[in-house]
Design a protein around this motif. Structure first.
Motif, PDB file in Angstrom:
ATOM      1  N   VAL A 176       0.847  -1.189   0.000  1.00 21.47           N
ATOM      2  CA  VAL A 176       0.000   0.000   0.000  1.00 21.47           C
ATOM      3  C   VAL A 176       0.886   1.243   0.000  1.00 21.47           C
ATOM      4  O   VAL A 176       1.701   1.418   0.912  1.00 21.47           O
ATOM      5  CB  VAL A 176      -0.928   0.025   1.237  1.00 21.47           C
ATOM      6  N   ILE A 177       0.752   2.041  -1.039  1.00 18.29           N
ATOM      7  CA  ILE A 177       1.516   3.273  -1.081  1.00 18.29           C
ATOM      8  C   ILE A 177       0.610   4.344  -0.500  1.00 18.29           C
ATOM      9  O   ILE A 177      -0.288   4.856  -1.163  1.00 18.29           O
ATOM     10  CB  ILE A 177       1.976   3.637  -2.516  1.00 18.29           C
ATOM     11  N   SER A 178       0.797   4.608   0.778  1.00 22.56           N
ATOM     12  CA  SER A 178      -0.077   5.529   1.488  1.00 22.56           C
ATOM     13  C   SER A 178       0.796   6.697   1.886  1.00 22.56           C
ATOM     14  O   SER A 178       1.515   6.632   2.857  1.00 22.56           O
ATOM     15  CB  SER A 178      -0.655   4.825   2.709  1.00 22.56           C
ATOM     16  N   ASP A 179       0.749   7.735   1.064  1.00 21.17           N
ATOM     17  CA  ASP A 179       1.740   8.782   1.180  1.00 21.17           C
ATOM     18  C   ASP A 179       0.997  10.105   0.974  1.00 21.17           C
ATOM     19  O   ASP A 179       0.390  10.311  -0.076  1.00 21.17           O
ATOM     20  CB  ASP A 179       2.770   8.511   0.057  1.00 21.17           C
ATOM     21  N   PRO A 180       1.025  10.999   1.974  1.00 17.52           N
ATOM     22  CA  PRO A 180       0.244  12.242   1.846  1.00 17.52           C
ATOM     23  C   PRO A 180       0.660  13.102   0.654  1.00 17.52           C
ATOM     24  O   PRO A 180      -0.142  13.884   0.147  1.00 17.52           O
ATOM     25  CB  PRO A 180       0.505  12.976   3.167  1.00 17.52           C
ATOM     26  N   THR A 181       1.888  12.912   0.142  1.00 13.22           N
ATOM     27  CA  THR A 181       2.289  13.730  -1.013  1.00 13.22           C
ATOM     28  C   THR A 181       1.521  13.328  -2.275  1.00 13.22           C
ATOM     29  O   THR A 181       1.592  14.010  -3.279  1.00 13.22           O
ATOM     30  CB  THR A 181       3.801  13.595  -1.325  1.00 13.22           C
ATOM     31  N   LEU A 182       0.797  12.209  -2.209  1.00 12.60           N
ATOM     32  CA  LEU A 182       0.065  11.732  -3.380  1.00 12.60           C
ATOM     33  C   LEU A 182      -1.326  12.351  -3.507  1.00 12.60           C
ATOM     34  O   LEU A 182      -2.035  12.096  -4.471  1.00 12.60           O
ATOM     35  CB  LEU A 182      -0.064  10.205  -3.332  1.00 12.60           C
ATOM     36  N   ALA A 237       5.499   1.149 -10.476  1.00  9.48           N
ATOM     37  CA  ALA A 237       6.766   1.015  -9.751  1.00  9.48           C
ATOM     38  C   ALA A 237       6.657  -0.064  -8.676  1.00  9.48           C
ATOM     39  O   ALA A 237       7.581  -0.872  -8.491  1.00  9.48           O
ATOM     40  CB  ALA A 237       7.158   2.357  -9.139  1.00  9.48           C
ATOM     41  N   ALA A 238       5.527  -0.101  -7.983  1.00  9.42           N
ATOM     42  CA  ALA A 238       5.337  -1.110  -6.936  1.00  9.42           C
ATOM     43  C   ALA A 238       5.237  -2.505  -7.553  1.00  9.42           C
ATOM     44  O   ALA A 238       5.768  -3.481  -7.013  1.00  9.42           O
ATOM     45  CB  ALA A 238       4.086  -0.789  -6.120  1.00  9.42           C
ATOM     46  N   ILE A 239       4.564  -2.604  -8.700  1.00  9.86           N
ATOM     47  CA  ILE A 239       4.368  -3.904  -9.350  1.00  9.86           C
ATOM     48  C   ILE A 239       5.703  -4.441  -9.880  1.00  9.86           C
ATOM     49  O   ILE A 239       5.974  -5.643  -9.791  1.00  9.86           O
ATOM     50  CB  ILE A 239       3.306  -3.782 -10.476  1.00  9.86           C
ATOM     51  N   LYS A 240       6.544  -3.552 -10.415  1.00 10.38           N
ATOM     52  CA  LYS A 240       7.850  -3.991 -10.936  1.00 10.38           C
ATOM     53  C   LYS A 240       8.658  -4.694  -9.858  1.00 10.38           C
ATOM     54  O   LYS A 240       9.309  -5.704 -10.119  1.00 10.38           O
ATOM     55  CB  LYS A 240       8.636  -2.787 -11.446  1.00 10.38           C
ATOM     56  N   ARG A 241       8.596  -4.160  -8.625  1.00 15.89           N
ATOM     57  CA  ARG A 241       9.370  -4.774  -7.537  1.00 15.89           C
ATOM     58  C   ARG A 241       8.883  -6.188  -7.227  1.00 15.89           C
ATOM     59  O   ARG A 241       9.614  -7.005  -6.676  1.00 15.89           O
ATOM     60  CB  ARG A 241       9.239  -3.935  -6.251  1.00 15.89           C
ATOM     61  N   PRO A 256       5.592   1.287   1.268  1.00 16.45           N
ATOM     62  CA  PRO A 256       6.638   2.178   0.766  1.00 16.45           C
ATOM     63  C   PRO A 256       6.068   3.565   0.450  1.00 16.45           C
ATOM     64  O   PRO A 256       4.875   3.701   0.180  1.00 16.45           O
ATOM     65  CB  PRO A 256       7.088   1.492  -0.525  1.00 16.45           C
ATOM     66  N   THR A 257       6.930   4.583   0.471  1.00 19.82           N
ATOM     67  CA  THR A 257       6.504   5.910   0.009  1.00 19.82           C
ATOM     68  C   THR A 257       6.745   5.979  -1.501  1.00 19.82           C
ATOM     69  O   THR A 257       7.461   5.141  -2.062  1.00 19.82           O
ATOM     70  CB  THR A 257       7.340   7.026   0.666  1.00 19.82           C
ATOM     71  N   ALA A 258       6.174   7.008  -2.128  1.00 23.10           N
ATOM     72  CA  ALA A 258       6.372   7.176  -3.571  1.00 23.10           C
ATOM     73  C   ALA A 258       7.864   7.371  -3.855  1.00 23.10           C
ATOM     74  O   ALA A 258       8.396   6.819  -4.823  1.00 23.10           O
ATOM     75  CB  ALA A 258       5.561   8.366  -4.080  1.00 23.10           C
ATOM     76  N   ALA A 259       8.543   8.143  -3.007  1.00 23.67           N
ATOM     77  CA  ALA A 259       9.975   8.404  -3.220  1.00 23.67           C
ATOM     78  C   ALA A 259      10.774   7.111  -3.133  1.00 23.67           C
ATOM     79  O   ALA A 259      11.695   6.880  -3.928  1.00 23.67           O
ATOM     80  CB  ALA A 259      10.480   9.413  -2.202  1.00 23.67           C
ATOM     81  N   GLU A 260      10.424   6.240  -2.186  1.00 22.41           N
ATOM     82  CA  GLU A 260      11.133   4.962  -2.066  1.00 22.41           C
ATOM     83  C   GLU A 260      10.966   4.105  -3.319  1.00 22.41           C
ATOM     84  O   GLU A 260      11.820   3.291  -3.645  1.00 22.41           O
ATOM     85  CB  GLU A 260      10.636   4.181  -0.841  1.00 22.41           C
ATOM     86  N   LEU A 261       9.835   4.295  -3.997  1.00 19.68           N
ATOM     87  CA  LEU A 261       9.610   3.544  -5.242  1.00 19.68           C
ATOM     88  C   LEU A 261      10.270   4.235  -6.425  1.00 19.68           C
ATOM     89  O   LEU A 261      10.192   3.761  -7.554  1.00 19.68           O
ATOM     90  CB  LEU A 261       8.111   3.394  -5.504  1.00 19.68           C
ATOM     91  N   GLY A 262      10.872   5.392  -6.172  1.00 21.43           N
ATOM     92  CA  GLY A 262      11.557   6.102  -7.248  1.00 21.43           C
ATOM     93  C   GLY A 262      10.632   6.933  -8.117  1.00 21.43           C
ATOM     94  O   GLY A 262      10.979   7.285  -9.234  1.00 21.43           O
ATOM     95  N   VAL A 263       9.439   7.247  -7.614  1.00 21.39           N
ATOM     96  CA  VAL A 263       8.529   8.087  -8.397  1.00 21.39           C
ATOM     97  C   VAL A 263       8.553   9.491  -7.808  1.00 21.39           C
ATOM     98  O   VAL A 263       8.207   9.685  -6.641  1.00 21.39           O
ATOM     99  CB  VAL A 263       7.082   7.553  -8.355  1.00 21.39           C
ATOM    100  N   ASP A 264       9.022  10.459  -8.581  1.00 23.39           N
ATOM    101  CA  ASP A 264       8.952  11.830  -8.074  1.00 23.39           C
ATOM    102  C   ASP A 264       7.847  12.552  -8.829  1.00 23.39           C
ATOM    103  O   ASP A 264       7.104  11.945  -9.592  1.00 23.39           O
ATOM    104  CB  ASP A 264      10.298  12.552  -8.208  1.00 23.39           C
ATOM    105  N   SER A 265       7.708  13.838  -8.614  1.00 27.01           N
ATOM    106  CA  SER A 265       6.687  14.620  -9.301  1.00 27.01           C
ATOM    107  C   SER A 265       5.295  13.998  -9.112  1.00 27.01           C
ATOM    108  O   SER A 265       4.609  13.657 -10.071  1.00 27.01           O
ATOM    109  CB  SER A 265       7.037  14.677 -10.788  1.00 27.01           C
ATOM    110  N   VAL A 266       4.903  13.841  -7.868  1.00 31.13           N
ATOM    111  CA  VAL A 266       3.601  13.251  -7.584  1.00 31.13           C
ATOM    112  C   VAL A 266       2.630  14.317  -7.073  1.00 31.13           C
ATOM    113  O   VAL A 266       2.993  15.487  -6.946  1.00 31.13           O
ATOM    114  CB  VAL A 266       3.722  12.113  -6.544  1.00 31.13           C
ATOM    115  N   GLY A 267       1.402  13.892  -6.784  1.00 26.85           N
ATOM    116  CA  GLY A 267       0.398  14.806  -6.250  1.00 26.85           C
ATOM    117  C   GLY A 267      -0.167  15.694  -7.340  1.00 26.85           C
ATOM    118  O   GLY A 267       0.050  15.473  -8.530  1.00 26.85           O
ATOM    119  N   ALA A 268      -0.913  16.716  -6.910  1.00 23.72           N
ATOM    120  CA  ALA A 268      -1.605  17.579  -7.859  1.00 23.72           C
ATOM    121  C   ALA A 268      -0.617  18.264  -8.799  1.00 23.72           C
ATOM    122  O   ALA A 268      -0.858  18.377 -10.004  1.00 23.72           O
ATOM    123  CB  ALA A 268      -2.422  18.616  -7.103  1.00 23.72           C
ATOM    124  N   GLU A 269       0.522  18.711  -8.272  1.00 25.96           N
ATOM    125  CA  GLU A 269       1.529  19.414  -9.071  1.00 25.96           C
ATOM    126  C   GLU A 269       1.991  18.559 -10.241  1.00 25.96           C
ATOM    127  O   GLU A 269       2.120  19.034 -11.362  1.00 25.96           O
ATOM    128  CB  GLU A 269       2.756  19.736  -8.200  1.00 25.96           C
TER     129      GLU A 269
END
Ligand SMILES: Cc1cc2nc3c(=O)[nH]c(=O)nc-3n(C[C@H](O)[C@H](O)[C@H](O)COP(=O)(O)OP(=O)(O)OC[C@H]3O[C@@H](n4cnc5c(N)ncnc54)[C@H](O)[C@@H]3O)c2cc1C
Ligand SMILES: Nc1ncnc2c1ncn2[C@@H]1O[C@H](COP(=O)(O)O)[C@@H](O)[C@H]1O
Lengths: 314, 256
Positions: free
Chosen positions: B83-89, B103-107, B202-215
């Motif tokens: 579960v990627i439960s990350d407030p930045t998302l 990214a989570a599925i690849k792992r 994991p957080t989004a950053a730990e999965l290597g995904v940046d530029s997340v959330g509304a932005e």
């Protein structure tokens, strides 16, 4: 800005949603191109042309499931600021999703209108169509939008024969390897649901699959098409081709008769723009009455047989 | 066969949802439920895992709330969850969701990814296709029937006219419609076991995904406004003669 319209073959014609989108694209001005997927024919080119396409890019996928190939081919054709329109239909959605991921740009889905000004925005309906949300793209594009059928009225214009440019099937290896091994049509009797001017629909309130016979009989008397809710499609009473709603067909007939249908949001978005809505439901509080011009609080097993008798007597 | 099933936690559809007047995001209560339509994907995943001696991992992106919905899904029999439960998302659009899920599925190195055709609350209906593109897999979409034949998947794909039989070799993404299978109910034992199952977070950053959330989503809500309302109609309680009202209206509409 160049506008692209995705057009899939539907039994030898362009899908009607494509002609609706071309009409809208034409009204927005600028250069309009169609991306057609299917065997293609002169009558298809002329339909696409008269609705606004000046060029048609033609991909013939043969027996391949075209989604991945169409997305890859489109990605090579479209330019940064372009607007690309898809219909809310299976293959259109596949291509829109894949293209979005391939290009790293968002796709706005379920649009009922497109607004082009300083930016490009799509209008969505939420909460069963009671609320409209306008969402703008903030990036430089290309802008991908998935349009709900019947949002625009297809009208042919002055356009002549478009230039047709064949698009080779890209080789995508494993990602493009899905093939269609059989095609099945589930023929519906009477007029086509999406084109009928009168529709009689049934829901779980009918009680059993056999009782759908009343809906068919009434439809026969009125020259109407038959529709259904997802509840009874999932229960196997009728085929999916009859489903009206968010994940079925969007219809706008002159008269829509809803029998034993509660009026869930996902059903309402598919039929609430009908000119006249008649509902029969035994629950006085059923949400379907919120959109009905005439609401009969009553039992379908009593009202429908009498209605059928009265119409037969005419 | 190792199978990932994408499931979503959503605010309980029985309680009407609210939009935050400032951000226009859906206000997400702490207690969220499993999206009911995901039960079909879980059932498809479990049946294929049972037939092939495989395992099912649930993958979910949940920007807020607890894990109530995930436990419901685990109770049906899945082996574990990511579960990627990350407030930045918060406010992420479909493509960001697909990137995080991919990214989570690849792992997990799976043979098959199962998703629903559209979620109940978002219904963009493009996440499965985006996932397939990001993972370099074919997508067998709108499946009303799924079969596994020796390293290949065969589905009945719903079309406007009827259905097509479509095949592809694994690994692949499949999106299933409600009605594809009859989802099982969790047993008491299943519910008890679900409490002990592993949930990676994991957080989004730990999965290597940046530029997340509304932005990172490249879209912005301009305006939320009420739709034009339909004029209120007439309600008639049937006392044996209401069908005549329908006949009258059909005559007015020139249908008869
Ligand atoms: C993502 C998603 C997409 C969906 N897409 C669609 C879609 O495209 N189309 C769709 O239709 N649904 C869709 N649904 C399902 C929708 O939410 C409802 O579950 C469905 O529309 C209900 O069908 P119904 O009205 O037949 O059944 P019910 O909601 O069970 O209603 C039956 C009604 O019949 C009435 N009734 C019972 N007995 C009688 C009687 N003897 N006489 C008269 N009335 C009677 C009851 O009062 C009740 O109002 C979707 C759901 C989700 C989550
Ligand atoms: N946040 C999420 N977490 C996990 N799976 C998701 C999420 N959003 C969408 N999905 C999957 O993608 C399908 C289609 O969702 P959508 O594209 O949002 O309509 C759903 O049925 C899920 O299987």
């Amino acid at each position: 800005m160049k506008i692209w319209v995705f057009a899939e073959d539907a039994a030898g014609s362009p899908a009607s949603i494509a002609l609706e989108m071309l009409t809208k694209a034409r009204s927005l001005g600028g250069d309009v191109a169609a991306f057609f997927v299917g065997p293609g024919s002169d009558s298809i080119w002329s339909a696409l042309g008269s609705h606004g396409a000046t060029t048609v890019h033609h991909l013939d996928p043969g027996t391949a499931l075209p989604s991945a190939a169409a997305a890859a081919a489109l990605a090579d054709l479209i330019g940064a600021g372009d607007l690309v329109l898809f219909g809310l239909a299976p293959t259109d959605r596949d291509v829109a999703g894949r293209l979005s991921a391939r290009l790293g740009v968002p796709v706005l889905s379920n649009a009922v209108d497109i607004v082009v000004g300083d930016s490009v925005a799509a209008v969505n309906e939420i909460l069963g169509g009671t609320t409209l949300v306008e969402t703008a793209f903030t990036g430089s594009g290309p802008h991908l939008v998935v349009v709900r059928p019947k949002s625009f009225v297809a009208e042919s214009g002055e356009g002549g024969t478009p230039e047709v440019i064949p698009v080779p099937m890209p080789d995508l290896g494993h990602a493009g390897s899905a093939v269609i091994v059989e095609r099945h049509e589930e023929p519906a009797q009477g007029p086509k649901l999406s084109e009928a001017s009168v529709i009689v629909s049934g829901g779980r309130g009918l009680g059993s699959a056999e009782k759908f016979g009343m809906i068919e009989e009434l439809a026969g008397l009125l020259g109407a098409a038959t529709g259904a809710t997802r509840a009874i499609v999932d229960s196997g009473w009728v085929p999916y081709a009859m489903q009206v709603g968010q994940t079925g067909k969007i219809v706008k007939p002159n008269v829509y008769i809803a029998c034993g249908i509660s009026g869930a949001m996902q059903h309402l978005v598919g039929m609430k723009d009908s000119t006249t809505i008649i509902a029969i439901n035994k629950d006085e509080e059923a949400p379907i009455f919120g959109v009905a011009d005439l609401g009969i609080v009553g039992d379908v097993h009593k009202v429908l047989p009498k209605l059928i008798e009265a119409l037969k007597a005419k | 066969m190792k199978i990932a099933v994408c499931v979503k936690q959503i605010p309980d559809p029985a309680t009407p949802y609210r939009l935050d007047p400032e951000t226009h995001f859906v206000v997400r209560p702490d207690d969220q439920v499993l999206d009911d339509t995901d039960r079909y994907g879980i059932e498809v995943g479990l049946q294929l895992a049972e037939a092939t001696g495989g395992t099912v991992v649930l993958v979910s992106m949940s920007p807020a709330g607890n894990l109530q919905g995930i436990r419901q899904a685990l109770a049906m029999g899945a082996d574990k969850a990511v579960v990627i439960s990350d407030p930045t998302l918060r406010g992420s659009g479909a493509l960001v969701t697909a990137r995080v899920l991919a990214a989570a599925i690849k792992r997990e190195e799976v043979d098959l990814v199962v998703a629903g055709t559209e979620s109940t609350d978002g219904y963009a209906g493009v996440v499965p296709q985006q996932l397939a593109e990001l993972l370099g897999m074919p997508a067998l979409t709108f499946a009303r029937k799924v079969e596994h034949l020796d390293g290949r998947l065969r589905i009945e794909r719903q079309t406007a006219a009827g259905y097509d039989v479509v095949e592809a070799a694994l690994p692949a993404v499949v999106s299933v419609t409600a009605g594809a299978v009859e989802p099982r109910y969790p047993t008491f034992k299943g519910i008890m076991q679900a409490k002990q199952k592993t949930v990676d977070q994991p957080t989004a950053a730990e999965l290597g995904v940046d530029s997340v959330g509304a932005e990172g989503s490249g879209q912005k809500i301009n305006e939320v406004r009420p739709a034009p309302e339909r004029a209120a109609g007439r309600k008639v309680v049937d006392e044996g003669e209401a069908h005549l009202e329908i006949v009258k209206l059909l005559e007015q509409a020139k249908v008869v």
